[in-house]
Design an enzyme around this catalytic site. Structure first.
Site, PDB file in Angstrom:
ATOM      1  N   TYR A 257       0.931  -1.133   0.090  1.00 14.82           N
ATOM      2  CA  TYR A 257       0.179   0.067  -0.127  1.00 14.82           C
ATOM      3  C   TYR A 257       0.784   1.361   0.053  1.00 14.82           C
ATOM      4  O   TYR A 257       1.770   1.407   0.801  1.00 14.82           O
ATOM      5  CB  TYR A 257      -0.767   0.029   1.117  1.00 14.82           C
ATOM      6  CG  TYR A 257      -2.074  -0.898   1.358  1.00 14.82           C
ATOM      7  CD1 TYR A 257      -3.104  -0.813   0.467  1.00 14.82           C
ATOM      8  CD2 TYR A 257      -2.048  -1.891   2.103  1.00 14.82           C
ATOM      9  CE1 TYR A 257      -4.155  -1.682   0.369  1.00 14.82           C
ATOM     10  CE2 TYR A 257      -3.281  -2.768   2.395  1.00 14.82           C
ATOM     11  CZ  TYR A 257      -4.317  -2.622   1.556  1.00 14.82           C
ATOM     12  OH  TYR A 257      -5.242  -3.673   1.554  1.00 14.82           O
ATOM     13  N   ASP A 285      -6.682  -1.594  -5.716  1.00 13.40           N
ATOM     14  CA  ASP A 285      -8.276  -1.601  -5.461  1.00 13.40           C
ATOM     15  C   ASP A 285      -8.850  -1.205  -4.407  1.00 13.40           C
ATOM     16  O   ASP A 285      -9.975  -1.417  -4.188  1.00 13.40           O
ATOM     17  CB  ASP A 285      -8.526  -3.155  -6.076  1.00 13.40           C
ATOM     18  CG  ASP A 285      -8.372  -4.208  -4.768  1.00 13.40           C
ATOM     19  OD1 ASP A 285      -7.217  -3.836  -4.293  1.00 13.40           O
ATOM     20  OD2 ASP A 285      -8.682  -5.076  -4.670  1.00 13.40           O
ATOM     21  N   HIS A 383     -10.443  -7.960  -3.858  1.00 14.69           N
ATOM     22  CA  HIS A 383     -10.214  -7.824  -2.411  1.00 14.69           C
ATOM     23  C   HIS A 383     -10.995  -8.639  -1.784  1.00 14.69           C
ATOM     24  O   HIS A 383     -11.228  -8.202  -0.561  1.00 14.69           O
ATOM     25  CB  HIS A 383     -10.222  -6.001  -1.940  1.00 14.69           C
ATOM     26  CG  HIS A 383      -8.851  -5.746  -0.989  1.00 14.69           C
ATOM     27  ND1 HIS A 383      -7.955  -5.316  -1.583  1.00 14.69           N
ATOM     28  CD2 HIS A 383      -8.908  -5.652   0.167  1.00 14.69           C
ATOM     29  CE1 HIS A 383      -7.103  -4.994  -0.752  1.00 14.69           C
ATOM     30  NE2 HIS A 383      -7.557  -5.147   0.445  1.00 14.69           N
TER      31      HIS A 383
END
Length: 517
Positions: A257, A285, A383
């Protein structure tokens, strides 16, 4: 005072206020004054242990090694002996922060008399899930099992695989089969990897360390989450056999991230390269966290934090609830664009990149344009249904790519996750062009039994894959092809064109406006 000195308890106990705060963790004395406001759980919880032993409270929510990763070297002041430690007063239980409502400690959802079944009695993924639901704390179960809003995508991720039919070929010699394959050029005994899953220590004290050791023994790849419980170095080094001086033979990738503080991302990527991690999976996403209602309904542990990103929460809840995913995800940079891919590639020391979270053929095509910037693969993922409910299942995106941009399968490696519970699911994805599949939740559930549970889960997947190959008349997993499948039942769900040429594009809104005039 030299860092090697043993410090008497009378000295330590004097450093007991916010402007001068020392704590003891595992007989080591640290000056945490400058860290108080940075602590993900807020300063209050630390200040209750100012001048005292915080080991028990620390171990309940933090992985070993985090304190060394979080504090500068000069924060270490010395040590205290066991006998001197006994002379310090004990704090039985910390209190809630003044600006937090006190929430009951999460307890295991298992009945008091519940005994786990013998590991050997568990024979499929669903058996592990049933144990985890009874054994994990309500908060851990909500975090792991939950998904966005009404869970439509979460359920369809799995159910659509059952609507793809297998077409076995008969009278083949299937005495021996091979599941050997490769991911980004690295060999693996099975084209199935541990997908990034945050905070595995909620399931077992060894968390990602147990995962790493099992992956080493079973020769499969682990993708480490940026929000892992343990520091990255500790996870990587845990795969080195005890007593060995060698570098890890285990293959690790890192899921990334991007942090709003870009320098922190640069530092992490540099550290990643130094540790010998082989590739970066850039998550795209989840620019913000999805609304995971089961997770939001249960108060967040005020002290929980990641050993890599440092993500945590200073509040048990807020006006939206107590979701771990949302409260820990506030550091994620939602301004990330395709233009940042070259920067990530450069900051990583030019490690191979995988774009994780592709959900349309249109974005798959854009990924091809970034091969010159290190993109070597894409991961079709929603996800696990955790981000945007009613987004299409990844298996539909895989079929869409065959219709819209089949060239992707020659240009990049393609991975897929979401709802893969059976060996037949693995085989179907591979037959449709996936290089490998990722599994996340199931491995978290297996941690109900620690490292041995991981071993058992991997062996179950491996056995089911081998049985499916033999039944199909295939002896090498790399020989799978679409002709072995019947996808007619779901073909009608697959878009024929990308979003720019949708049959309704450019019609509805303008027509309605004209009618009103």
């Amino acid at each position: 005072m030299a860092a090697s000195d043993t410090i008497p308890p009378e000295v330590i106990s004097k450093h007991n206020k916010s402007e001068d705060c020392w704590v003891i963790v595992h007989n080591k004395v640290y000056d945490v004054t400058s860290f108080l406001e940075k602590h993900p759980g807020g300063p209050h919880i630390i200040l209750q242990y100012a001048g005292l032993d915080a080991t028990t409270a620390y171990d309940e929510v933090h992985a070993p090694g985090i304190i060394e990763e979080s504090l500068p070297k000069e924060a270490y002041k010395g040590s205290i002996s066991d006998s001197d430690l006994e002379r310090l007063p004990k704090l039985d239980k910390p209190t809630a922060s003044p600006d937090q409502s006190s929430a009951p400690e999460p307890e295991s959802s298992a009945p008091k008399s519940y005994e786990k079944p013998l590991l050997d009695s568990l024979i499929n993924v669903y058996d592990f899930e049933a144990v985890a639901e009874k054994l994990f704390s309500p908060k851990a179960w909500a975090f792991y099992s939950g998904a966005a809003t009404d869970l439509y995508t979460h359920r369809l991720n799995s159910s659509l695989y059952s609507r793809i039919w297998l077409r076995p070929r008969i009278l083949r010699n299937v005495k021996t089969v091979s599941t050997q394959s490769s991911i980004l050029g690295f060999p693996t005994s099975l084209p199935l990897f541990v997908a990034p899953a945050a905070m595995a220590r909620l399931a077992h004290p060894d968390g990602e360390l147990a995962m790493a050791r099992a992956c080493r023994d079973e020769d499969i790849v682990q993708v480490i989450s940026t929000n892992a419980s343990f520091p990255l170095a500790q996870i990587v080094r845990s795969s080195i056999p005890e007593g060995s001086q060698e570098s890890p033979a285990q293959i690790f990738f890192l899921q990334l991230y991007v942090n709003v503080s870009r320098q922190q991302t640069v530092n992490l990527l540099k550290h990643t390269q130094e540790l010998g991690v082989k590739a970066i999976f850039v998550t795209v996403d989840a620019p913000i966290a999805g609304k995971r209602e089961s997770d939001e309904r249960i108060a967040f542990d005020t002290s929980l934090s990641s050993g890599i990103s440092g993500a945590g929460s200073k509040n048990a809840t807020d006006t939206k609830g107590g979701g771990i995913g949302r409260l820990m995800g506030s550091y994620v940079d939602c301004t990330l664009t395709w233009d940042d891919i070259p920067w990530i590639h450069s900051a990583s020391g030019e490690l191979p990149l995988v774009i994780k979270g592709i959900q349309t053929a249109a974005d798959a095509k854009k990924a091809i344009q970034h091969t010159r910037h290190g993109v070597r693969g894409i991961m079709l993922s929603n996800h696990g249904g955790r981000s945007l409910d009613t987004s299409q299942p990844a298996i539909i995106t895989l079929l869409e790519m065959w219709k819209v941009c089949p060239e992707i399968f020659e240009a990049l490696e393609v991975y897929i996750d979401g709802g893969i519970h059976r060996g037949t699911d693995v085989v179907k994805a591979l037959a449709l062009g996936a290089t490998a599949v990722g599994v996340g939740r199931s491995f978290l559930y297996s941690l109900a039994y620690g490292q041995e549970g991981m071993h058992r889960m991997i062996k179950i997947y491996r056995d089911e894959v081998e049985v499916t190959l033999r039944m199909l008349g295939i002896t090498d997993i790399n020989d799978l092809h679409p002709g072995l499948l019947n996808t007619r039942d779901i073909d009608r769900l697959v878009p024929d064109e990308d979003g720019q040429r949708h049959p309704y594009a450019g019609r509805g809104r303008n027509v309605i406006r004209s009618a009103k005039l």
